[in-house]
Write a protein that holds these residues in place. Sequence first.
Motif, PDB file in Angstrom:
ATOM      1  N   MET A 239      -1.848  14.872  61.105  1.00 37.24           N
ATOM      2  CA  MET A 239      -1.246  14.981  59.782  1.00 37.24           C
ATOM      3  C   MET A 239       0.088  15.711  59.791  1.00 37.24           C
ATOM      4  SD  MET A 239      -4.523  15.939  57.388  1.00 37.24           S
ATOM      5  CE  MET A 239      -3.464  16.216  55.970  1.00 37.24           C
ATOM      6  N   HIS A 240       0.211  16.755  60.612  1.00 37.39           N
ATOM      7  CA  HIS A 240       1.340  17.673  60.495  1.00 37.39           C
ATOM      8  C   HIS A 240       2.216  17.700  61.739  1.00 37.39           C
ATOM      9  CE1 HIS A 240       0.072  19.170  56.641  1.00 37.39           C
ATOM     10  NE2 HIS A 240      -1.125  19.456  57.105  1.00 37.39           N
ATOM     11  N   LEU A 241       3.443  18.216  61.543  1.00 37.49           N
ATOM     12  CA  LEU A 241       4.491  18.330  62.560  1.00 37.49           C
ATOM     13  C   LEU A 241       5.082  16.942  62.825  1.00 37.49           C
ATOM     14  CD1 LEU A 241       2.812  20.910  64.966  1.00 37.49           C
ATOM     15  CD2 LEU A 241       4.226  21.341  62.942  1.00 37.49           C
ATOM     16  N   ILE A 242       6.379  16.873  63.005  1.00 35.68           N
ATOM     17  CA  ILE A 242       7.071  15.587  62.946  1.00 35.68           C
ATOM     18  C   ILE A 242       7.333  14.943  64.308  1.00 35.68           C
ATOM     19  CG2 ILE A 242       8.190  16.136  60.761  1.00 35.68           C
ATOM     20  CD1 ILE A 242      10.757  16.691  62.391  1.00 35.68           C
TER      21      ILE A 242
ATOM     22  N   HIS B  78       7.113  20.819  66.250  1.00 35.10           N
ATOM     23  CA  HIS B  78       8.299  20.866  65.396  1.00 35.10           C
ATOM     24  C   HIS B  78       8.056  20.433  63.942  1.00 35.10           C
ATOM     25  CE1 HIS B  78      11.098  20.472  69.121  1.00 35.10           C
ATOM     26  NE2 HIS B  78      10.625  21.686  68.971  1.00 35.10           N
ATOM     27  N   SER B  79       8.401  21.306  63.041  1.00 34.64           N
ATOM     28  CA  SER B  79       8.525  20.951  61.642  1.00 34.64           C
ATOM     29  C   SER B  79       9.981  21.132  61.258  1.00 34.64           C
ATOM     30  CB  SER B  79       7.633  21.832  60.765  1.00 34.64           C
ATOM     31  OG  SER B  79       7.666  21.385  59.426  1.00 34.64           O
ATOM     32  N   GLU B  80      10.339  20.687  60.074  1.00 31.97           N
ATOM     33  CA  GLU B  80      11.718  20.819  59.610  1.00 31.97           C
ATOM     34  C   GLU B  80      11.840  22.013  58.677  1.00 31.97           C
ATOM     35  OE1 GLU B  80      13.866  16.646  59.336  1.00 31.97           O
ATOM     36  OE2 GLU B  80      12.013  16.635  58.192  1.00 31.97           O
ATOM     37  N   LEU B  81      12.878  22.814  58.891  1.00 32.47           N
ATOM     38  CA  LEU B  81      13.092  23.942  57.991  1.00 32.47           C
ATOM     39  C   LEU B  81      13.696  23.436  56.686  1.00 32.47           C
ATOM     40  CD1 LEU B  81      16.334  25.292  57.802  1.00 32.47           C
ATOM     41  CD2 LEU B  81      15.913  25.003  60.239  1.00 32.47           C
ATOM     42  N   TYR B  82      13.469  24.174  55.629  1.00 33.68           N
ATOM     43  CA  TYR B  82      13.961  23.788  54.316  1.00 33.68           C
ATOM     44  C   TYR B  82      14.502  25.024  53.631  1.00 33.68           C
ATOM     45  CZ  TYR B  82      14.162  21.096  49.973  1.00 33.68           C
ATOM     46  OH  TYR B  82      14.597  20.428  48.849  1.00 33.68           O
TER      47      TYR B  82
ATOM     48  N   HIS C 266      15.852  27.626  65.189  1.00 36.32           N
ATOM     49  CA  HIS C 266      16.457  27.215  66.454  1.00 36.32           C
ATOM     50  C   HIS C 266      15.740  27.855  67.642  1.00 36.32           C
ATOM     51  CE1 HIS C 266      19.509  25.663  69.108  1.00 36.32           C
ATOM     52  NE2 HIS C 266      19.786  26.874  69.569  1.00 36.32           N
ATOM     53  N   GLU C 267      15.422  29.132  67.528  1.00 33.82           N
ATOM     54  CA  GLU C 267      14.717  29.820  68.610  1.00 33.82           C
ATOM     55  C   GLU C 267      13.316  29.248  68.794  1.00 33.82           C
ATOM     56  OE1 GLU C 267      15.912  32.050  70.828  1.00 33.82           O
ATOM     57  OE2 GLU C 267      17.805  31.498  69.874  1.00 33.82           O
ATOM     58  N   ALA C 268      12.661  28.936  67.683  1.00 37.59           N
ATOM     59  CA  ALA C 268      11.319  28.340  67.759  1.00 37.59           C
ATOM     60  C   ALA C 268      11.386  26.945  68.378  1.00 37.59           C
ATOM     61  CB  ALA C 268      10.692  28.271  66.373  1.00 37.59           C
ATOM     62  N   TRP C 269      12.423  26.188  68.013  1.00 36.64           N
ATOM     63  CA  TRP C 269      12.596  24.845  68.569  1.00 36.64           C
ATOM     64  C   TRP C 269      12.731  24.928  70.088  1.00 36.64           C
ATOM     65  CZ3 TRP C 269      15.788  22.076  71.653  1.00 36.64           C
ATOM     66  CH2 TRP C 269      15.692  20.678  71.583  1.00 36.64           C
ATOM     67  N   LYS C 270      13.566  25.848  70.575  1.00 40.35           N
ATOM     68  CA  LYS C 270      13.759  25.992  72.018  1.00 40.35           C
ATOM     69  C   LYS C 270      12.463  26.408  72.707  1.00 40.35           C
ATOM     70  CE  LYS C 270      17.273  28.835  71.993  1.00 40.35           C
ATOM     71  NZ  LYS C 270      18.370  29.703  72.520  1.00 40.35           N
ATOM     72  N   ALA C 271      11.739  27.338  72.091  1.00 37.82           N
ATOM     73  CA  ALA C 271      10.496  27.823  72.691  1.00 37.82           C
ATOM     74  C   ALA C 271       9.453  26.711  72.767  1.00 37.82           C
ATOM     75  CB  ALA C 271       9.954  29.004  71.898  1.00 37.82           C
ATOM     76  N   ARG C 272       9.307  25.947  71.674  1.00 31.25           N
ATOM     77  CA  ARG C 272       8.314  24.867  71.655  1.00 31.25           C
ATOM     78  C   ARG C 272       8.723  23.724  72.585  1.00 31.25           C
ATOM     79  NH1 ARG C 272       3.906  24.081  71.524  1.00 31.25           N
ATOM     80  NH2 ARG C 272       3.612  22.383  70.045  1.00 31.25           N
ATOM     81  N   ASP C 273      10.023  23.433  72.627  1.00 32.60           N
ATOM     82  CA  ASP C 273      10.504  22.386  73.523  1.00 32.60           C
ATOM     83  C   ASP C 273      10.127  22.706  74.968  1.00 32.60           C
ATOM     84  OD1 ASP C 273      12.254  20.002  74.034  1.00 32.60           O
ATOM     85  OD2 ASP C 273      13.407  21.495  75.139  1.00 32.60           O
ATOM     86  N   LYS C 274      10.303  23.955  75.354  1.00 35.10           N
ATOM     87  CA  LYS C 274       9.958  24.387  76.713  1.00 35.10           C
ATOM     88  C   LYS C 274       8.451  24.333  76.928  1.00 35.10           C
ATOM     89  CE  LYS C 274      10.639  28.243  79.933  1.00 35.10           C
ATOM     90  NZ  LYS C 274      11.234  29.594  80.113  1.00 35.10           N
ATOM     91  N   GLU C 275       7.671  24.793  75.934  1.00 32.02           N
ATOM     92  CA  GLU C 275       6.211  24.777  76.053  1.00 32.02           C
ATOM     93  C   GLU C 275       5.675  23.357  76.204  1.00 32.02           C
ATOM     94  OE1 GLU C 275       4.659  28.664  73.500  1.00 32.02           O
ATOM     95  OE2 GLU C 275       4.509  26.651  72.648  1.00 32.02           O
TER      96      GLU C 275
ATOM     97  N   ILE D  98       7.722  31.834  56.337  1.00 31.12           N
ATOM     98  CA  ILE D  98       7.706  32.119  57.771  1.00 31.12           C
ATOM     99  C   ILE D  98       8.846  33.086  58.092  1.00 31.12           C
ATOM    100  CG2 ILE D  98       7.966  31.114  60.073  1.00 31.12           C
ATOM    101  CD1 ILE D  98       5.374  30.367  58.675  1.00 31.12           C
ATOM    102  N   GLU D  99       8.541  34.124  58.834  1.00 30.26           N
ATOM    103  CA  GLU D  99       9.535  35.165  59.072  1.00 30.26           C
ATOM    104  C   GLU D  99       9.832  35.422  60.546  1.00 30.26           C
ATOM    105  OE1 GLU D  99       7.810  38.430  56.995  1.00 30.26           O
ATOM    106  OE2 GLU D  99       8.428  37.712  55.014  1.00 30.26           O
ATOM    107  N   SER D 100       9.126  34.754  61.446  1.00 26.78           N
ATOM    108  CA  SER D 100       9.367  35.025  62.866  1.00 26.78           C
ATOM    109  C   SER D 100       9.027  33.810  63.720  1.00 26.78           C
ATOM    110  CB  SER D 100       8.525  36.216  63.339  1.00 26.78           C
ATOM    111  OG  SER D 100       7.154  35.855  63.389  1.00 26.78           O
ATOM    112  N   VAL D 101       9.596  33.789  64.921  1.00 29.87           N
ATOM    113  CA  VAL D 101       9.294  32.734  65.890  1.00 29.87           C
ATOM    114  C   VAL D 101       7.812  32.762  66.246  1.00 29.87           C
ATOM    115  CG1 VAL D 101       9.715  31.944  68.252  1.00 29.87           C
ATOM    116  CG2 VAL D 101      11.635  32.689  66.827  1.00 29.87           C
ATOM    117  N   ALA D 102       7.254  33.953  66.387  1.00 28.37           N
ATOM    118  CA  ALA D 102       5.843  34.090  66.759  1.00 28.37           C
ATOM    119  C   ALA D 102       4.930  33.406  65.746  1.00 28.37           C
ATOM    120  CB  ALA D 102       5.474  35.560  66.890  1.00 28.37           C
ATOM    121  N   GLU D 103       5.264  33.528  64.455  1.00 22.46           N
ATOM    122  CA  GLU D 103       4.459  32.877  63.415  1.00 22.46           C
ATOM    123  C   GLU D 103       4.512  31.355  63.560  1.00 22.46           C
ATOM    124  OE1 GLU D 103       4.248  34.759  59.233  1.00 22.46           O
ATOM    125  OE2 GLU D 103       6.249  35.261  59.985  1.00 22.46           O
ATOM    126  N   ILE D 104       5.694  30.838  63.844  1.00 24.39           N
ATOM    127  CA  ILE D 104       5.844  29.384  64.004  1.00 24.39           C
ATOM    128  C   ILE D 104       5.027  28.891  65.195  1.00 24.39           C
ATOM    129  CG2 ILE D 104       7.485  27.549  64.568  1.00 24.39           C
ATOM    130  CD1 ILE D 104       9.617  29.166  63.069  1.00 24.39           C
TER     131      ILE D 104
END
Length: 349
Positions: A329-332, A276-280, A23-32, A307-313
């Motif tokens: 190829m990647h990210l949805i 954005h990718s989907e978590l599983y 969720h935090e990564a989604w918000k960060a990428r959405d803003k970026e 993956i263990e952190s927002v920074a990695e994503i």
Amino acid sequence: MEKITATTYDTVDPYQWVTDVAHEAWKARDKEVWTNNIQDLITPDAVILDAGCGLGRLLPRLWTAKKIVMVEPDLRRFLHASLVAKCLINQDNELLKKLHNDDFVQTNEYERLLKEIYSSPLKSEKVHLLNDVMQSKAISQYGNFDLIVCSHIFEHISLDVIQESIAAFYKFLKPNGSLAIFACKSPILYHFRDNKEFNHQHILITREEFFDICKNGHSAGLGIRYMPFDLFQTLLTNPFNPTLQETFGDEFKSESEFYQLPATPLFTIKQWEAYHSELYTHKTMQVGTYIEYPQIQARLYRPIKPIESVAEILDLEYQVNQNETLKKMHLIDMVVVAKKMDDDYSNPI
């Protein structure tokens, strides 16, 4: 003997931290993504169309523009977007916050507000709202636009509607105007059905089933189409390209029913970004693994690990966008910013 009662415990979801990171990564990428691709197009003198505005979630981001036209065919969503606009005009931050709360929209107060805005429609020089389809000729009464934004609509509508929408956008835009489209993507064309938005309990379906869902409306479920970037580029260049018929069958229209278009390309893509990718979190997989990330890690010659952190994503998504092949190829999700071409432009993309 004293009665024995059961003791209940609050169980901690072992995968909750994965959801939180996502969720935090989604918000960060959405803003970026917005900052990277859209923000500079929103100038103080800009006239902007939000085509398929839904609940009006983009309106605060568009607010610095001179004039904003919002179009939404679904009446309930249109009324909600009208409430958002009214809050921004009146600087009612308390109600605006409530409108983002899923619990509030189930209340009697919310229903009362919808009825009020329906009986007394919003009037404003800055914001204009139309309860209409996004390819409607009625939109042209607000003049030509500097920017049209269409956010996550194309994956839920059939090709014929996409074709007419792109034709309309071409007509609505000023010369050299910008078209920004957010949509789902994948390396191949495929389709899902879901019961409602954001449910992510997707069932794979055929293109024909997707088309039937589009024709029958929300009662048939929610259709979701994932489209390759190259196919999307073809649509923006010429939405009535005859080669599209083989892929889309009875969804295809050979020409626009409403607009006369030049034979030359309509739009050229200036920039685009994948995100954005989907978590599983299935119990058979390592906690913290995302659907695509092991493949991305391998293709980037990195250790394959959870993956263990927002920074990695953020770092992985940044690396994907540096490579045109991986980007396709990647990210949805993708955002595509295209420029309207002049009628005398004669070179294909």
